[in-house]
Design a protein around this motif. Structure first.
Motif, PDB file in Angstrom:
ATOM      1  N   UNK A   1       0.529  -1.218   0.096  1.00  0.00           N
ATOM      2  CA  UNK A   1       0.153   0.200  -0.174  1.00  0.00           C
ATOM      3  C   UNK A   1       0.657   1.126   0.118  1.00  0.00           C
ATOM      4  N   UNK A   2       0.796   2.127  -1.022  1.00  0.00           N
ATOM      5  CA  UNK A   2       1.422   3.425  -0.802  1.00  0.00           C
ATOM      6  C   UNK A   2       0.570   4.308  -0.575  1.00  0.00           C
ATOM      7  N   UNK A   3       0.970   5.019   0.325  1.00  0.00           N
ATOM      8  CA  UNK A   3      -0.164   6.219   1.130  1.00  0.00           C
ATOM      9  C   UNK A   3       0.518   7.627   1.008  1.00  0.00           C
ATOM     10  N   UNK A   4       0.091   8.415   0.517  1.00  0.00           N
ATOM     11  CA  UNK A   4       0.391   9.852   0.586  1.00  0.00           C
ATOM     12  C   UNK A   4      -0.663  10.383   1.539  1.00  0.00           C
ATOM     13  N   UNK A   5       0.011  11.544   2.279  1.00  0.00           N
ATOM     14  CA  UNK A   5      -0.853  12.442   3.135  1.00  0.00           C
ATOM     15  C   UNK A   5      -0.489  13.732   3.234  1.00  0.00           C
ATOM     16  N   UNK A   6      -1.378  14.724   3.217  1.00  0.00           N
ATOM     17  CA  UNK A   6      -1.217  16.036   3.424  1.00  0.00           C
ATOM     18  C   UNK A   6      -1.989  16.434   4.922  1.00  0.00           C
ATOM     19  N   UNK A   7      -1.208  16.760   5.981  1.00  0.00           N
ATOM     20  CA  UNK A   7      -1.907  16.660   7.164  1.00  0.00           C
ATOM     21  C   UNK A   7      -1.710  18.027   7.755  1.00  0.00           C
ATOM     22  N   UNK A   8      -1.315  19.169   6.913  1.00  0.00           N
ATOM     23  CA  UNK A   8      -0.594  20.275   7.120  1.00  0.00           C
ATOM     24  C   UNK A   8       0.785  19.871   7.545  1.00  0.00           C
ATOM     25  N   UNK A   9       1.313  20.656   8.699  1.00  0.00           N
ATOM     26  CA  UNK A   9       2.633  20.756   9.270  1.00  0.00           C
ATOM     27  C   UNK A   9       2.996  19.170  10.321  1.00  0.00           C
ATOM     28  N   UNK A  10       3.731  18.416   9.658  1.00  0.00           N
ATOM     29  CA  UNK A  10       4.019  17.132  10.285  1.00  0.00           C
ATOM     30  C   UNK A  10       4.696  17.407  11.750  1.00  0.00           C
ATOM     31  N   UNK A  11       4.054  17.535  12.714  1.00  0.00           N
ATOM     32  CA  UNK A  11       5.068  17.624  13.963  1.00  0.00           C
ATOM     33  C   UNK A  11       6.185  16.589  14.120  1.00  0.00           C
ATOM     34  N   UNK A  12       5.879  15.506  13.689  1.00  0.00           N
ATOM     35  CA  UNK A  12       6.864  14.509  13.656  1.00  0.00           C
ATOM     36  C   UNK A  12       6.586  13.281  12.794  1.00  0.00           C
ATOM     37  N   UNK A  13       7.323  13.392  11.755  1.00  0.00           N
ATOM     38  CA  UNK A  13       7.044  12.451  10.586  1.00  0.00           C
ATOM     39  C   UNK A  13       6.896  11.358  10.733  1.00  0.00           C
ATOM     40  N   UNK A  14       7.573  10.667  11.843  1.00  0.00           N
ATOM     41  CA  UNK A  14       7.792   9.238  12.258  1.00  0.00           C
ATOM     42  C   UNK A  14       6.219   8.707  12.766  1.00  0.00           C
ATOM     43  N   UNK A  15       5.744   9.671  13.725  1.00  0.00           N
ATOM     44  CA  UNK A  15       4.282   9.403  14.025  1.00  0.00           C
ATOM     45  C   UNK A  15       3.281   9.463  13.051  1.00  0.00           C
ATOM     46  N   UNK A  16       3.533  10.424  11.978  1.00  0.00           N
ATOM     47  CA  UNK A  16       2.440  10.284  10.924  1.00  0.00           C
ATOM     48  C   UNK A  16       2.472   8.959  10.181  1.00  0.00           C
TER      49      UNK A  16
END
Length: 722
Positions: A648-663
């Motif tokens: 599964x390839x997943x792309x996300x725009x969640x605004x500013x990613x505070x911690x990319x690892x957690x996203x």
């Protein structure tokens, strides 16, 4: 004097939207109450000095930060301290996390503010005023909960402002001590510097003086100045969860604790007809048999029940299994899955619907165009969190102590106080890590049960644990839903009109009655989120819903209404593409010309996914929920009669990613959770009873079934979303 101004139906906020009930537009000229200073004392060491309701600093320069949201695997014990540490200018390693005291400044405003039925594209005074007003309602109610993908969204400003204000106090203290202008004081890594004189002082040495100061106004940092936010920091709870030292609710061990195991009514709405305690009181370790039915309110998965209290959990569970109980099946003894869906069908055939979104004229356009129809169903789903439901309670001397894994501490305290007949101030809550939440631990049924049992145990703490079977059979379920779609295509294959009518139970109504003691009625946004607020630019739309009363206990399940509505919507888009003879990606792209964020996310996922290898195919979906936009491409094959998802390839725009690892971790988790539901999740009912009972007949994804997940985070400087 001007007369009353007419308010259109569009501008009238829906009664019952959100747990607060009705919201009066225009209420409250003043801003919501402050969220900086708490009335309750922070739970920190005596020598630590609180600079506001969020942060305290000790002489050894250690920093204690209040984290008022539950850590249930989503990483808030890492991400939220990053917000405050960023503005306070302290190393993340120096930060200690403390639980929030019971104070209204820690209320979750975003989860209620976002619970209004506005379309994401809506803008203007009405939406802004309504959200402003509901934020005030949330602040007054003071409900602290973790849910709705709202933790960072809600605390993005309050925790940064708390850090900035505390730093301003420290700068003011240093300025006074050194007799220099505050502009000449520099802060970094928990220290204050006056570069021209070479003087420096630790935060800890100035904390007591700082608490007496008026803060120097330190502006919040701009994104380009962030040193922590946006960085892929490792999880702070990774080590303790790896070496077994993490403590969850089920690990509580207060002195003198005894155990309780349950027997609950096997049918939905069933009651106790009779109990024979003598059948187990002579068994080893058994102390008492307690009927806790009267403690529960509203429609709850716990139903009527009885507890056996013993010295060990094994003794309690063995005795509970042997306890002679006669059950009265109750009014829903004939309830079945078939009857449940029949009620949804009947509602769609003639029910009183509520229109959540309407644009253009779906009835007056497309005459002679091709009409496509489809119907989709989504089953009841259980939460099946790895840590079974549990609560440890002690009732003694007019006080209640709770040891609990909860997503809603304020609800837990209120319910405990009600059951024990004490003031909420006399309830002491010890919060623990959650071994999975997914919305299940927003509920207070386990608290009501445990406190009712503890009341009868002469002051001894009691740990009540549900078995896995209890957990599956007596859950509050994701609602079953039925949706009917109709669309028209012109000769070029363009979608002209889009209609959706859906029916389901209204979980918001049940939740409000059961956990908040509030009357509930009217539209429930959670039933249609992900359906009425879609991003596709179809000129003529109509999305409506019929709320159907159901005896089945309903609750919040991960992503709530989006879980079924994203599936319905995206499936119908694929059917439109097939009918039009168009590539599904191309069809979606053509309807996103005014939504660049969505288009960019879709393109990023499709580009990374590439071309599927022989024997496999790609499935594509795009959805916006809780403010974030996500596109996924699943690489799928059929092996015999089994569907296998390889990648599964997943792309996300969640605004500013505070911690990319957690996203990335959240997206990986969502894929596994979603596939579990899609490939094996279904709760069925027969003769009033839930038919599933454990992972054997309610499976979750196994390790060998889990796909490779690749996450792309589209860069953004917008505020974080859910």
């Amino acid at each position: 004097m001007l007369g009353p101004k007419k308010i259109s139906r569009r501008r009238f906020l829906l009664a019952g939207a959100g747990a607060a009930g009705a919201l009066l537009v225009g209420w409250g000229v003043a801003p919501p109450r402050q969220r900086l200073k708490a009335q309750a004392a922070l739970p920190v060491a005596r020598d630590a000095v609180a600079l506001n309701g969020w942060v305290a600093i000790a002489p050894d320069n250690s920093v204690s930060i209040v984290v008022p949201r539950a850590e249930m695997g989503q990483g808030v014990h890492t991400a939220l301290p990053m917000l405050l540490a960023e503005e306070l200018e302290v190393p993340l390693a120096a930060v200690k996390i403390v639980a929030a005291p019971q104070d209204k400044i820690y209320a979750n405003l975003a989860v209620m503010r976002e619970n209004l039925p506005f379309h994401p594209d809506d803008a203007g005074y009405t939406k802004a005023a309504a959200q402003w007003g509901l934020a005030k309602v949330a602040r007054e109610l003071g409900i602290n909960l973790t849910g709705g993908s709202s933790s960072i969204k809600d605390l993005w400003l309050p925790m940064r402002e708390a850090g900035s204000t505390a730093r301003g106090l420290l700068i003011a203290a240093a300025s006074r001590a050194w007799k220099v202008a505050p502009e000449q004081v520099r802060s970094a890594d928990g220290w204050l510097y006056h570069d021209s004189s070479g003087r420096k002082a630790s935060y800890g040495s100035l904390a007591a003086a700082a608490a007496q100061e008026t803060p120097y106004q330190v502006p919040l940092k701009e994104p380009h100045a962030f040193r922590l936010i946006g960085r892929a920091e490792p999880r702070r709870d990774a080590r303790i969860k790896s070496d077994g030292t993490a403590r969850f609710g089920i690990d509580a061990r207060p002195e003198g604790m005894v155990y309780a195991a349950l027997r609950m009514a096997p049918t939905i709405g069933g009651t106790i007809a009779g109990i024979n305690p003598a059948s187990v009181l002579a068994m080893p370790g058994v102390l008492s048999v307690i009927d806790f039915t009267g403690a529960l309110r509203g429609q709850t998965g716990a139903q009527a029940g009885v507890a056996v209290v013993a010295r060990t959990f094994w003794q309690a569970s063995q005795a509970a299994a042997a306890l002679a109980v006669r059950w009265e099946a109750g009014p829903h003894a004939t309830l079945s899955t078939q009857a449940l869906f029949a009620s949804l069908e009947a509602a769609l055939d003639g029910g009183d619907e509520h229109v959540y979104h309407s644009r253009g004229d779906v009835d007056g356009v497309g005459t002679g165009a091709r009409v496509i129809r489809a119907e989709y169903r989504a089953p009841l789903l259980a939460h099946a969190a790895m840590e079974p439901v549990n609560c440890t309670a002690q009732v003694s001397g007019g006080k209640v102590r709770l040891w609990l894994s909860t997503q809603a501490p304020s609800i837990a305290v209120a319910i405990a106080a009600q059951v024990a007949d004490v003031d909420p101030a006399d309830v002491e809550l010890h919060e623990h890590l959650l071994g999975g939440g997914f919305g299940r631990r927003l509920e207070g049924d386990m608290v009501a049960q445990a406190v009712a049992i503890a009341r009868e145990c002469q002051g001894r703490p009691v740990q009540m644990i549900w078995s896995r079977e209890d957990d599956v059979i007596h859950d509050v379920y994701r609602p079953a839903a039925l949706a009917r779609f109709q669309a028209t295509l012109d000769a070029a294959g363009t979608i002209l009109t889009w209609q959706c009518r859906a029916a389901s139970g209204a979980l918001g109504h049940q939740f409000a009655r059961r956990n908040l003691g509030l009357p509930a009625g009217g539209p429930d946004r959670s039933t249609v989120e992900g359906a009425y607020d879609m991003q596709y630019e179809i000129p003529h739309q109509r999305i409506a819903h019929v709320a159907v009363d159901t005896p089945v206990p309903l609750g919040n399940w991960r992503s709530v209404g989006h879980s079924q509505n994203a599936f319905f919507k995206e499936s119908f888009i694929d059917e439109m593409a097939h009918a039009a003879g168009k590539d599904p990606v191309a069809l979606r792209r053509a309807m996103l010309l005014e939504h660049p964020r969505d288009l960019a996310v879709l393109d990023a996922a499709v580009k990374r996914a590439g071309t599927p290898p022989p024997g496999r195919a790609h499935g594509v979906a795009l959805h916006q929920s809780f403010g974030s936009v996500v596109a996924q491409v699943a690489e799928v094959s059929v092996e015999g009669k089994e569907i296998r998802v390889h990648r599964v390839v997943c792309a996300i725009d969640c605004g500013l990613a505070v911690n990319p690892n957690l996203v990335a971790q959240q997206m990986e988790s969502s894929v596994v959770f979603g596939l579990s539901a899609a490939l094996g999740g279904e709760i069925t009912i027969k003769d009033g009873k839930v038919e599933q009972s454990n992972f054997g007949d309610y499976p979750v994804l196994r390790m060998q079934q889990a796909p490779i997940v690749e996450t792309i985070i589209n860069l953004s400087t917008e505020p974080p979303e859910g």
